[in-house]
Scaffold this motif. Structure first.
Motif, PDB file in Angstrom:
ATOM      1  N   LEU A   1       0.794  -1.126  -0.102  1.00 42.77           N
ATOM      2  CA  LEU A   1      -0.003  -0.072   0.093  1.00 42.77           C
ATOM      3  C   LEU A   1       0.784   1.214  -0.050  1.00 42.77           C
ATOM      4  O   LEU A   1       0.699   2.438  -0.694  1.00 42.77           O
ATOM      5  CB  LEU A   1      -1.009  -0.078   1.394  1.00 42.77           C
ATOM      6  N   ILE A   2       2.063   1.216   0.591  1.00 45.35           N
ATOM      7  CA  ILE A   2       3.184   2.451   0.651  1.00 45.35           C
ATOM      8  C   ILE A   2       3.564   2.792  -0.630  1.00 45.35           C
ATOM      9  O   ILE A   2       3.829   3.772  -1.173  1.00 45.35           O
ATOM     10  CB  ILE A   2       4.195   2.190   1.716  1.00 45.35           C
ATOM     11  N   LEU A   3       3.772   1.437  -1.443  1.00 43.62           N
ATOM     12  CA  LEU A   3       4.317   1.706  -2.578  1.00 43.62           C
ATOM     13  C   LEU A   3       3.448   2.324  -3.705  1.00 43.62           C
ATOM     14  O   LEU A   3       3.636   3.274  -4.494  1.00 43.62           O
ATOM     15  CB  LEU A   3       4.955   0.172  -3.260  1.00 43.62           C
ATOM     16  N   VAL A   4       2.171   1.669  -3.493  1.00 41.61           N
ATOM     17  CA  VAL A   4       1.164   2.167  -4.305  1.00 41.61           C
ATOM     18  C   VAL A   4       0.563   3.795  -4.038  1.00 41.61           C
ATOM     19  O   VAL A   4       0.514   4.413  -5.011  1.00 41.61           O
ATOM     20  CB  VAL A   4      -0.318   1.241  -4.256  1.00 41.61           C
ATOM     21  N   ALA A   5       0.786   4.033  -2.974  1.00 38.03           N
ATOM     22  CA  ALA A   5       0.738   5.448  -2.418  1.00 38.03           C
ATOM     23  C   ALA A   5       2.004   6.335  -3.093  1.00 38.03           C
ATOM     24  O   ALA A   5       1.642   7.336  -3.646  1.00 38.03           O
ATOM     25  CB  ALA A   5       0.468   5.703  -0.876  1.00 38.03           C
ATOM     26  N   VAL A   6       2.919   5.704  -2.972  1.00 34.74           N
ATOM     27  CA  VAL A   6       4.206   6.718  -3.483  1.00 34.74           C
ATOM     28  C   VAL A   6       4.069   6.986  -5.162  1.00 34.74           C
ATOM     29  O   VAL A   6       4.097   8.063  -5.586  1.00 34.74           O
ATOM     30  CB  VAL A   6       5.538   6.042  -3.148  1.00 34.74           C
ATOM     31  N   VAL A   7       3.790   5.791  -5.681  1.00 40.45           N
ATOM     32  CA  VAL A   7       3.765   5.838  -7.289  1.00 40.45           C
ATOM     33  C   VAL A   7       2.561   6.735  -7.759  1.00 40.45           C
ATOM     34  O   VAL A   7       2.468   7.572  -8.444  1.00 40.45           O
ATOM     35  CB  VAL A   7       3.428   4.453  -7.662  1.00 40.45           C
ATOM     36  N   GLY A   8       1.223   6.649  -7.024  1.00 36.09           N
ATOM     37  CA  GLY A   8       0.336   7.659  -7.175  1.00 36.09           C
ATOM     38  C   GLY A   8       0.624   8.816  -6.924  1.00 36.09           C
ATOM     39  O   GLY A   8       0.198   9.768  -7.745  1.00 36.09           O
ATOM     40  N   GLY A   9       1.442   9.204  -5.638  1.00 37.98           N
ATOM     41  CA  GLY A   9       1.905  10.499  -5.701  1.00 37.98           C
ATOM     42  C   GLY A   9       2.556  11.402  -6.648  1.00 37.98           C
ATOM     43  O   GLY A   9       2.656  12.285  -7.157  1.00 37.98           O
ATOM     44  N   ILE A  10       3.674  10.265  -7.205  1.00 39.13           N
ATOM     45  CA  ILE A  10       4.384  10.774  -8.190  1.00 39.13           C
ATOM     46  C   ILE A  10       3.532  11.120  -9.479  1.00 39.13           C
ATOM     47  O   ILE A  10       3.960  12.115 -10.090  1.00 39.13           O
ATOM     48  CB  ILE A  10       5.498   9.737  -8.591  1.00 39.13           C
ATOM     49  N   TYR A  11       2.857  10.102  -9.732  1.00 37.58           N
ATOM     50  CA  TYR A  11       1.738  10.622 -11.107  1.00 37.58           C
ATOM     51  C   TYR A  11       1.104  11.681 -10.907  1.00 37.58           C
ATOM     52  O   TYR A  11       0.823  12.582 -11.853  1.00 37.58           O
ATOM     53  CB  TYR A  11       0.991   9.396 -11.689  1.00 37.58           C
ATOM     54  N   ALA A  12       0.457  11.931  -9.532  1.00 38.13           N
ATOM     55  CA  ALA A  12      -0.454  13.171  -9.186  1.00 38.13           C
ATOM     56  C   ALA A  12       0.539  14.199  -9.183  1.00 38.13           C
ATOM     57  O   ALA A  12       0.047  15.667  -9.994  1.00 38.13           O
ATOM     58  CB  ALA A  12      -1.023  13.143  -7.882  1.00 38.13           C
ATOM     59  N   ILE A  13       1.849  14.504  -8.784  1.00 36.60           N
ATOM     60  CA  ILE A  13       2.605  15.450  -8.869  1.00 36.60           C
ATOM     61  C   ILE A  13       2.853  15.983 -10.356  1.00 36.60           C
ATOM     62  O   ILE A  13       2.911  17.055 -10.960  1.00 36.60           O
ATOM     63  CB  ILE A  13       3.929  15.233  -8.130  1.00 36.60           C
ATOM     64  N   ARG A  14       3.249  14.613 -11.339  1.00 32.84           N
ATOM     65  CA  ARG A  14       3.549  15.092 -12.580  1.00 32.84           C
ATOM     66  C   ARG A  14       2.360  15.656 -13.484  1.00 32.84           C
ATOM     67  O   ARG A  14       2.371  16.462 -14.212  1.00 32.84           O
ATOM     68  CB  ARG A  14       4.099  13.788 -13.424  1.00 32.84           C
ATOM     69  N   PHE A  15       0.951  15.276 -13.007  1.00 31.27           N
ATOM     70  CA  PHE A  15      -0.125  15.715 -13.696  1.00 31.27           C
ATOM     71  C   PHE A  15      -0.382  17.088 -13.310  1.00 31.27           C
ATOM     72  O   PHE A  15      -0.584  17.815 -14.013  1.00 31.27           O
ATOM     73  CB  PHE A  15      -1.195  14.899 -13.357  1.00 31.27           C
ATOM     74  N   VAL A  16      -0.146  17.543 -11.760  1.00 30.41           N
ATOM     75  CA  VAL A  16      -0.439  18.829 -11.564  1.00 30.41           C
ATOM     76  C   VAL A  16       0.581  19.807 -12.139  1.00 30.41           C
ATOM     77  O   VAL A  16       0.423  21.034 -12.485  1.00 30.41           O
ATOM     78  CB  VAL A  16      -0.384  18.881  -9.966  1.00 30.41           C
ATOM     79  N   LYS A  17       1.835  19.375 -12.180  1.00 32.04           N
ATOM     80  CA  LYS A  17       2.779  20.134 -13.024  1.00 32.04           C
ATOM     81  C   LYS A  17       2.731  20.274 -14.438  1.00 32.04           C
ATOM     82  O   LYS A  17       2.885  21.422 -14.960  1.00 32.04           O
ATOM     83  CB  LYS A  17       4.351  19.191 -12.829  1.00 32.04           C
ATOM     84  N   ASN A  18       2.078  19.213 -15.219  1.00 36.15           N
ATOM     85  CA  ASN A  18       1.800  19.587 -16.464  1.00 36.15           C
ATOM     86  C   ASN A  18       0.728  20.382 -16.733  1.00 36.15           C
ATOM     87  O   ASN A  18       0.597  21.279 -17.638  1.00 36.15           O
ATOM     88  CB  ASN A  18       1.358  17.796 -17.045  1.00 36.15           C
ATOM     89  N   ARG A  19      -0.193  20.121 -15.635  1.00 41.55           N
ATOM     90  CA  ARG A  19      -1.534  21.313 -15.756  1.00 41.55           C
ATOM     91  C   ARG A  19      -1.274  22.683 -15.493  1.00 41.55           C
ATOM     92  O   ARG A  19      -1.583  23.592 -16.090  1.00 41.55           O
ATOM     93  CB  ARG A  19      -2.530  20.938 -15.003  1.00 41.55           C
ATOM     94  N   SER A  20      -0.130  22.765 -14.719  1.00 42.28           N
ATOM     95  CA  SER A  20       0.363  24.034 -14.252  1.00 42.28           C
ATOM     96  C   SER A  20       0.892  24.650 -15.549  1.00 42.28           C
ATOM     97  O   SER A  20       1.047  25.946 -15.663  1.00 42.28           O
ATOM     98  CB  SER A  20       1.211  24.076 -12.887  1.00 42.28           C
ATOM     99  N   LEU A  21       1.922  23.905 -16.067  1.00 48.65           N
ATOM    100  CA  LEU A  21       2.514  24.246 -17.182  1.00 48.65           C
ATOM    101  C   LEU A  21       1.773  24.826 -18.435  1.00 48.65           C
ATOM    102  O   LEU A  21       1.987  25.737 -19.182  1.00 48.65           O
ATOM    103  CB  LEU A  21       3.729  23.346 -17.551  1.00 48.65           C
ATOM    104  N   SER A  22       0.840  23.971 -18.397  1.00 49.20           N
ATOM    105  CA  SER A  22      -0.318  24.069 -19.611  1.00 49.20           C
ATOM    106  C   SER A  22      -0.930  25.517 -19.471  1.00 49.20           C
ATOM    107  O   SER A  22      -1.380  26.248 -20.277  1.00 49.20           O
ATOM    108  CB  SER A  22      -1.295  23.119 -19.662  1.00 49.20           C
ATOM    109  N   TYR A  23      -1.124  25.951 -18.122  1.00 55.01           N
ATOM    110  CA  TYR A  23      -1.593  27.283 -18.031  1.00 55.01           C
ATOM    111  C   TYR A  23      -0.611  28.608 -18.146  1.00 55.01           C
ATOM    112  O   TYR A  23      -0.887  29.572 -18.642  1.00 55.01           O
ATOM    113  CB  TYR A  23      -1.855  27.695 -16.591  1.00 55.01           C
ATOM    114  N   LYS A  24       0.829  28.179 -18.064  1.00 54.81           N
ATOM    115  CA  LYS A  24       1.518  29.271 -18.320  1.00 54.81           C
ATOM    116  C   LYS A  24       1.979  29.279 -19.945  1.00 54.81           C
ATOM    117  O   LYS A  24       2.051  30.286 -20.475  1.00 54.81           O
ATOM    118  CB  LYS A  24       2.873  28.732 -17.616  1.00 54.81           C
ATOM    119  N   VAL A  25       1.898  27.894 -20.378  1.00 56.92           N
ATOM    120  CA  VAL A  25       2.411  27.702 -21.812  1.00 56.92           C
ATOM    121  C   VAL A  25       0.848  27.673 -22.464  1.00 56.92           C
ATOM    122  O   VAL A  25       0.616  26.414 -22.691  1.00 56.92           O
ATOM    123  CB  VAL A  25       3.327  26.578 -22.338  1.00 56.92           C
TER     124      VAL A  25
END
Length: 322
Positions: A184-208
């Motif tokens: 469960l810890i590994l699933v949470a870590v992987v999910g967190g990484i994908y969530a951070i990448r998704f938020v980062k890409n969405r944030s960049l889409s507002y800038k670019v």
């Protein structure tokens, strides 16, 4: 060569000894017995059986101790067996030292165990009883004064815990639960990484900001007044290419984020970028060069920062203005 001595030693060591022509000797222990008044300890006796496993273990044992060949030891055993059967036919006994003797009774060969080998200690005086019967008898004799042995009260939950963890109250590790927690810890870590990448890409889409093609109602700028070289714009990226400047001061240009030698790979990368919420397309340079580009709409002062951000997020090897 004292073959009889080696037979006794081999029997005591291995609890069984096969003698070719005589039979198989087995050393067995009698269980302890209770005759009602005394407990009689167990004793050993040697039993002769006609059936047995035919092997050369006894010959190997004799050869090892006498430092002779196995064939010579086998010949000595064969001679001993022949002589023993001849002695028994004449009414003589064949003695195995400290073990017993072969004898013939009513035409049948038997083995009598040596009395010293059958020695058992004197019996122990004992009375068979049960603890519950003793308690009931004492309660009948002294119903007011008798107190049964104190037994510590253990709650049912604690008893269940003791049964779950044999050997005491100490806890044992439950590896199934540990593995489940780690998973469960590994699933949470992987999910967190994908969530951070998704938020980062969405944030960049507002800038670019990805700009769709201008509508028919928009005022189309003149080509010679809006198209300028990238190196003529302040704070713009130094990559070679052209940009388009709109009347409101924004720069509109396309950025090459990757290049492929096949159309299939280029289309796959473009679909991936579209799945992230960006606009992307494939431009064919020639039959061996396919560019994946993204439209960008930004202020001149933010161009260099946007190019660096796109390089970090989309292609560390480098992005270029188309």
């Amino acid at each position: 060569m004292e073959v009889a001595k080696y037979i006794g030693l081999f029997l005591l060591k291995n609890k069984a000894c096969y003698i070719h022509g005589l039979g198989n000797l087995e050393l067995k222990k009698k269980p302890a017995t209770f005759n009602g008044d005394a407990l009689q300890a167990g004793s050993y006796e040697v039993v002769l059986t006609s059936a047995g496993s035919i092997d050369d273990n006894l010959a190997n044992f004799i050869a090892t101790n006498e430092l002779i060949s196995i064939s010579k030891a086998s010949n000595a055993l064969r001679d001993y067996s022949t002589q023993a059967k001849a002695d028994l036919a004449q009414g003589k006994d064949v003695v195995i030292p400290a073990i017993g003797k072969f004898t013939e009774v009513d035409g049948k060969m038997k083995f009598l165990t040596d009395p010293h080998l059958q020695y058992t200690p004197p019996p122990i005086q004992a009375i068979r009883t049960s603890r519950r019967a003793e308690e009931e008898m004492m309660m009948q004799q002294q119903p007011q004064q008798y107190n049964p042995p104190h037994r510590e009260y253990i709650p049912q939950a604690q008893q269940a815990q003791q049964q779950s963890y044999p050997g005491g109250m100490g806890r044992q590790l439950n590896w199934n639960r540990i593995f489940l927690v780690i998973f469960l810890i590994l699933v949470a870590v992987v999910g967190g990484i994908y969530a951070i990448r998704f938020v980062k890409n969405r944030s960049l889409s507002y800038k670019v900001q990805t700009m769709a093609p201008p509508t028919d109602t928009a005022t189309a700028p003149k080509k010679d007044s809006t198209v300028t070289k990238i190196d003529s714009v302040a704070n713009a990226d130094s990559s070679v290419g052209t940009i388009q400047k709109t009347p409101d001061g924004m720069l509109h240009f396309k950025v090459i984020i990757d290049n492929f030698t096949t159309r299939k790979k280029a289309d796959k990368r473009a679909k991936t970028m579209i799945s992230y919420g960006h606009q992307a397309e494939v431009i064919v340079e020639d039959s061996n060069s396919y560019d994946v580009v993204m439209p960008v709409n930004a202020m001149p002062a933010d161009t260099a920062h946007i190019m660096d951000s796109m390089r970090r997020n989309y292609n560390p090897a480098g992005v270029y203005i188309y």
